[in-house]
Design an enzyme around this catalytic site. Structure first.
Site, short mmCIF file in Angstrom:
data_model
loop_
_atom_site.label_atom_id
_atom_site.label_comp_id
_atom_site.label_asym_id
_atom_site.label_seq_id
_atom_site.Cartn_x
_atom_site.Cartn_y
_atom_site.Cartn_z
N TYR A 53 32.27 -19.72 0.63
CA TYR A 53 31.28 -20.82 0.61
C TYR A 53 30.86 -21.07 -0.84
O TYR A 53 30.83 -22.20 -1.30
CB TYR A 53 30.08 -20.45 1.48
CG TYR A 53 28.97 -21.48 1.53
CD1 TYR A 53 29.16 -22.70 2.17
CD2 TYR A 53 27.73 -21.25 0.93
CE1 TYR A 53 28.14 -23.67 2.22
CE2 TYR A 53 26.71 -22.19 0.97
CZ TYR A 53 26.91 -23.40 1.63
OH TYR A 53 25.90 -24.34 1.66
N1 LIG Z 1 20.66 -25.56 4.75
C1 LIG Z 1 20.79 -24.92 3.60
O1 LIG Z 1 20.25 -23.82 3.39
C2 LIG Z 1 21.60 -25.52 2.50
C3 LIG Z 1 21.44 -25.01 1.19
C4 LIG Z 1 22.20 -25.54 0.17
C5 LIG Z 1 23.11 -26.55 0.43
N2 LIG Z 1 23.25 -27.02 1.71
C6 LIG Z 1 24.25 -28.06 1.94
O2 LIG Z 1 23.59 -29.20 2.45
C7 LIG Z 1 24.51 -29.94 3.27
C8 LIG Z 1 23.85 -30.25 4.62
O3 LIG Z 1 23.63 -29.03 5.31
P1 LIG Z 1 22.53 -28.88 6.46
O4 LIG Z 1 21.75 -27.66 6.11
O5 LIG Z 1 21.85 -30.16 6.72
O6 LIG Z 1 23.46 -28.45 7.68
P2 LIG Z 1 23.83 -29.22 9.04
O7 LIG Z 1 22.62 -29.72 9.71
O8 LIG Z 1 24.72 -28.29 9.79
O9 LIG Z 1 24.67 -30.46 8.53
C9 LIG Z 1 26.03 -30.34 8.20
C10 LIG Z 1 26.68 -31.69 8.30
O10 LIG Z 1 28.08 -31.52 8.00
C11 LIG Z 1 28.80 -32.18 9.01
N3 LIG Z 1 30.14 -31.63 9.18
C12 LIG Z 1 30.50 -30.35 9.37
N4 LIG Z 1 31.84 -30.30 9.51
C13 LIG Z 1 32.29 -31.57 9.41
C14 LIG Z 1 33.56 -32.17 9.46
N5 LIG Z 1 34.69 -31.47 9.65
N6 LIG Z 1 33.64 -33.51 9.31
C15 LIG Z 1 32.55 -34.26 9.12
N7 LIG Z 1 31.32 -33.75 9.06
C16 LIG Z 1 31.21 -32.41 9.20
C17 LIG Z 1 27.99 -32.04 10.26
O11 LIG Z 1 28.43 -33.00 11.19
P3 LIG Z 1 28.17 -32.89 12.79
O12 LIG Z 1 26.79 -32.33 12.96
O13 LIG Z 1 28.28 -34.31 13.22
O14 LIG Z 1 29.22 -32.00 13.31
C18 LIG Z 1 26.61 -32.31 9.70
O15 LIG Z 1 26.41 -33.69 9.57
C19 LIG Z 1 25.77 -29.07 3.37
O16 LIG Z 1 26.70 -29.48 2.41
C20 LIG Z 1 25.25 -27.69 3.01
O17 LIG Z 1 26.28 -26.87 2.50
C21 LIG Z 1 22.50 -26.53 2.73
#
Ligand SMILES: NC(=O)c1ccc[n+]([C@@H]2O[C@H](COP(=O)([O-])OP(=O)(O)OC[C@H]3O[C@@H](n4cnc5c(N)ncnc54)[C@H](OP(=O)(O)O)[C@@H]3O)[C@@H](O)[C@H]2O)c1
Length: 233
Positions: free
Chosen positions: A148
């Site tokens: 990751y």
């Molecule tokens: N939460 C944290 O602690 C954190 C910290 C740093 C960075 N981030 C980054 O922030 C971003 C959003 O994360 P989040 O925390 O909001 O998580 P999340 O709610 O799980 O959102 C992830 C998103 O990615 C989409 N996704 C996953 N696999 C996919 C695929 N094969 N094709 C298209 N879409 C896909 C999901 O789509 P579906 O739901 O429609 O499947 C969802 O819209 C990510 O890049 C994550 O790495 C998160």
């Protein structure tokens, strides 16, 4: 860039941060198009935001991404910004990672976002913005999260070159590096169980920092560990 009246494509709008960013952008007066893998959740958000256009895509499928980019630009009559908030995580020792899991991590976190941005760039207005969600681990690779961390560091490195290459078009590239936020991302991991994580950072603070970064044409949103605050650079 001016957010009021801007045309913004939010990819990963079915996710927690993507959805929150779409709401924040709409509240700031942007016209948004929403792309997600989950059609139902994407459509529900579109309805909440007054009937925003939607696209369904799988970031692993480059063709579906290109078609979605085209559809979003057509629906909004061009684009001023793209926000890519797709992402997946996996946990476990680097030496034991499953090849298929590593491939998916890089497809969703790195190769997919790069391809989507390439697809959008011809439609993106000069003076606009590309917003990419990498993560704090891009700068601070973390135990049990080698792949990751590497997928986010690669995206971040790519963004830093893209930023310099787009200078002549005055397109800002904002690399967003949030710390852990309680969105449930870690419970949807492709593999493994999370190590002990710090307390989740305030989600709204991330949204506010991204919107401020877009307005200011900033390069990154990152955590200042001493202040415990997100800062723009
Ligand atoms: N939460 C944290 O602690 C954190 C910290 C740093 C960075 N981030 C980054 O922030 C971003 C959003 O994360 P989040 O925390 O909001 O998580 P999340 O709610 O799980 O959102 C992830 C998103 O990615 C989409 N996704 C996953 N696999 C996919 C695929 N094969 N094709 C298209 N879409 C896909 C999901 O789509 P579906 O739901 O429609 O499947 C969802 O819209 C990510 O890049 C994550 O790495 C998160």
């Amino acid at each position: 860039m001016e957010l009021q009246g801007s045309r913004v494509w939010v990819v990963g709008a079915s996710g927690v941060l993507g959805g929150a960013l779409a709401r924040g952008l709409a509240a700031a007066g942007a016209r948004v198009a929403l792309a997600g893998r989950d059609a139902e959740r994407t459509a529900a958000l579109a309805q909440e935001l007054g009937g925003a256009p939607t696209q369904v895509l799988d970031a692993v499928d480059v063709e579906s991404g290109r078609a979605a980019a085209q559809a979003a630009a057509e629906a909004l009559g061009g684009l001023d910004a793209v926000v890519v908030a797709t992402g997946v995580v996996a946990f476990g020792p680097a030496a034991e990672a499953d090849d298929a899991v590593v491939e998916e991590l890089f497809a969703v976190n790195t190769l997919g976002p790069m391809s989507l941005v390439r697809a959008v760039l011809p439609q993106l207005a000069d003076g606009g913005a590309v917003v990419l969600l990498s993560a704090i681990v891009a700068d601070a690779p973390t135990l049990q999260m080698a792949e990751y961390s590497a997928s986010k560091a690669a995206l971040s490195a790519w963004a830093s070159v893209l930023r310099r290459e787009l200078r002549s078009r005055k397109v800002a590239v904002l690399d967003v590096k949030p710390p852990h936020v309680d969105t449930g991302l870690v419970d949807r991991a492709l593999a493994g169980t999370p190590p002990k994580l710090p307390e989740g950072f305030d989600q709204q603070a991330v949204v506010d920092a991204v919107l401020a970064g877009m307005r200011q044409g900033a390069k990154e949103v990152a955590l200042d560990p001493r202040a415990g605050e997100l800062v723009l650079r």
